[in-house]
Design an enzyme around this catalytic site. Structure first.
Site, PDB file in Angstrom:
ATOM      1  N   GLY A  11       0.774  -1.237   0.000  1.00  0.00           N
ATOM      2  CA  GLY A  11       0.000   0.000   0.000  1.00  0.00           C
ATOM      3  C   GLY A  11       0.800   1.280   0.000  1.00  0.00           C
ATOM      4  O   GLY A  11       0.262   2.350   0.312  1.00  0.00           O
ATOM      5  N   SER A  12       2.094   1.232  -0.400  1.00  0.00           N
ATOM      6  CA  SER A  12       2.869   2.484  -0.370  1.00  0.00           C
ATOM      7  C   SER A  12       2.342   3.485  -1.402  1.00  0.00           C
ATOM      8  O   SER A  12       2.346   4.698  -1.156  1.00  0.00           O
ATOM      9  CB  SER A  12       4.366   2.218  -0.577  1.00  0.00           C
ATOM     10  N   ASN A  13       1.880   3.009  -2.546  1.00  0.00           N
ATOM     11  CA  ASN A  13       1.302   3.943  -3.532  1.00  0.00           C
ATOM     12  C   ASN A  13      -0.019   4.523  -3.017  1.00  0.00           C
ATOM     13  O   ASN A  13      -0.296   5.704  -3.219  1.00  0.00           O
ATOM     14  CB  ASN A  13       1.112   3.259  -4.888  1.00  0.00           C
ATOM     15  N   ARG A  64     -14.172 -15.449 -11.041  1.00  0.00           N
ATOM     16  CA  ARG A  64     -13.721 -14.058 -11.198  1.00  0.00           C
ATOM     17  C   ARG A  64     -14.890 -13.113 -11.421  1.00  0.00           C
ATOM     18  O   ARG A  64     -14.896 -11.979 -10.951  1.00  0.00           O
ATOM     19  CB  ARG A  64     -12.731 -13.956 -12.364  1.00  0.00           C
ATOM     20  N   ASN A 112      -3.441   1.958 -13.869  1.00  0.00           N
ATOM     21  CA  ASN A 112      -2.555   1.063 -13.115  1.00  0.00           C
ATOM     22  C   ASN A 112      -1.142   1.625 -13.157  1.00  0.00           C
ATOM     23  O   ASN A 112      -0.790   2.354 -14.090  1.00  0.00           O
ATOM     24  CB  ASN A 112      -2.577  -0.321 -13.776  1.00  0.00           C
ATOM     25  N   HIS A 114       2.755   0.258 -13.322  1.00  0.00           N
ATOM     26  CA  HIS A 114       3.496  -0.963 -13.671  1.00  0.00           C
ATOM     27  C   HIS A 114       4.995  -0.683 -13.501  1.00  0.00           C
ATOM     28  O   HIS A 114       5.508   0.298 -14.056  1.00  0.00           O
ATOM     29  CB  HIS A 114       3.183  -1.325 -15.132  1.00  0.00           C
ATOM     30  N   ASP A 146      -6.925  -2.350 -19.559  1.00  0.00           N
ATOM     31  CA  ASP A 146      -7.882  -3.118 -20.352  1.00  0.00           C
ATOM     32  C   ASP A 146      -7.874  -4.544 -19.805  1.00  0.00           C
ATOM     33  O   ASP A 146      -7.356  -4.787 -18.714  1.00  0.00           O
ATOM     34  CB  ASP A 146      -7.562  -3.021 -21.855  1.00  0.00           C
ATOM     35  N   GLU A 147      -8.402  -5.506 -20.577  1.00  0.00           N
ATOM     36  CA  GLU A 147      -8.521  -6.845 -20.012  1.00  0.00           C
ATOM     37  C   GLU A 147      -7.249  -7.683 -20.179  1.00  0.00           C
ATOM     38  O   GLU A 147      -7.208  -8.838 -19.755  1.00  0.00           O
ATOM     39  CB  GLU A 147      -9.762  -7.579 -20.540  1.00  0.00           C
ATOM     40  N   ASP A 150      -1.171  -5.818 -18.372  1.00  0.00           N
ATOM     41  CA  ASP A 150      -0.334  -4.626 -18.602  1.00  0.00           C
ATOM     42  C   ASP A 150      -0.301  -4.227 -20.086  1.00  0.00           C
ATOM     43  O   ASP A 150       0.737  -3.803 -20.602  1.00  0.00           O
ATOM     44  CB  ASP A 150       1.100  -4.867 -18.080  1.00  0.00           C
TER      45      ASP A 150
HETATM   46  C1  GRF Z   1       4.402  -1.402  -7.086  1.00  0.00           C
HETATM   47  O1  GRF Z   1       5.747  -1.668  -7.399  1.00  0.00           O
HETATM   48  C2  GRF Z   1       3.567  -1.254  -8.321  1.00  0.00           C
HETATM   49  O2  GRF Z   1       4.278  -0.718  -9.394  1.00  0.00           O
HETATM   50  C3  GRF Z   1       3.195  -2.684  -8.621  1.00  0.00           C
HETATM   51  O3  GRF Z   1       2.975  -3.272  -7.360  1.00  0.00           O
HETATM   52  C4  GRF Z   1       3.744  -2.579  -6.382  1.00  0.00           C
HETATM   53  C5  GRF Z   1       2.780  -2.142  -5.329  1.00  0.00           C
HETATM   54  O4  GRF Z   1       3.428  -1.555  -4.228  1.00  0.00           O
HETATM   55  N1  GRF Z   1       2.054  -2.749  -9.505  1.00  0.00           N
HETATM   56  P1  GRF Z   1       2.591  -0.861  -3.082  1.00  0.00           P
HETATM   57  O5  GRF Z   1       1.580  -1.887  -2.565  1.00  0.00           O
HETATM   58  O6  GRF Z   1       1.911   0.344  -3.664  1.00  0.00           O
HETATM   59  O7  GRF Z   1       3.587  -0.503  -2.012  1.00  0.00           O
END
Ligand code: GRF
Length: 203
Positions: A11-13, A64, A112, A114, A146-147, A150
């Site tokens: 969850g750092s983002n 899903r 997203n 990536h 999209d589906e 990446d």
């Molecule tokens: C990040 O490196 C992001 O690019 C990838 O998953 C990781 C998630 O990190 N998709 P965090 O949970 O946001 O710390």
């Protein structure tokens, strides 16, 4: 602009996005956090910030489609206008991609981050791939979803150098610092673009 963040892990983002909504860099509200695994770091961060949380464990659903329908109900109930995948380790099906499709944008309102250039590496382990294959530089990419895995249209991309002697940990730390700057900037630009558009709320 009411945003939902979907996450599967640390969850750092998410933490960084929340910070930028508080400082005003991002003029949007994180109105919902959805996690697909109970007890992950993102859940604790959302709880601490007082953000509504929905835990939808994919293992608790028969398939899903059922999992995504439960998420779609939560998005609709919270009036979500934009979905942000921040370390969400599931490929979306055409159902959820279609649910958030914005004809004016020509894209789904899902983005997203990536940890690589998707033209060179697609999958969950971008930094590991860069180390294992001896890359001298890699990238961080924010893209529409999209589906595919990446495969969505890139919005923003920045190069991340791989230094001699880098380990997975040192490269990941450098890459995450880029992610934490690039993701809020990309979201700020997208939110500005969407504010001039016809409102499109998940329903
Ligand atoms: C990040 O490196 C992001 O690019 C990838 O998953 C990781 C998630 O990190 N998709 P965090 O949970 O946001 O710390």
């Amino acid at each position: 602009m009411r945003i939902a963040v979907l996450a599967s892990g640390r969850g750092s983002n998410l933490a960084r996005i929340l910070e930028t909504t508080r400082t005003g860099l991002l003029s949007a509200e994180v109105a919902l956090v959805v996690v697909n695994r109970p007890g992950v770091g993102a859940e604790a961060i959302a709880r601490e910030a007082g953000i509504p949380i929905v835990v939808e464990d994919d293992r608790a659903h028969p398939d899903r489609g059922a999992h995504e329908r439960a998420i779609a109900r939560a998005l609709a109930a919270h009036g979500i206008e934009l979905v942000v995948l921040a370390g969400y380790m599931r490929i979306l099906t055409p159902f959820l991609v279609g649910f958030l499709y914005d004809p004016e944008l020509g894209q789904s309102r899902i983005v997203n981050i990536h940890p690589a250039d998707p033209a060179r590496y697609r999958g969950p382990d971008g930094y590991g791939w860069a180390i294992a294959t001896g890359q001298t530089e890699t990238a961080v990419t924010v893209h529409f979803v999209d589906e595919g895995l990446d495969t969505g249209l890139p919005l923003r991309q920045e190069t991340v150098p791989v230094e001699p002697g880098d380990t997975l940990d040192t490269l990941r730390a450098r890459g995450l610092a880029v992610e934490h700057r690039l993701f809020p900037e990309a979201l700020r630009d997208l939110v500005a673009r969407l504010k001039g558009a016809t409102p499109c709320v998940a329903s």
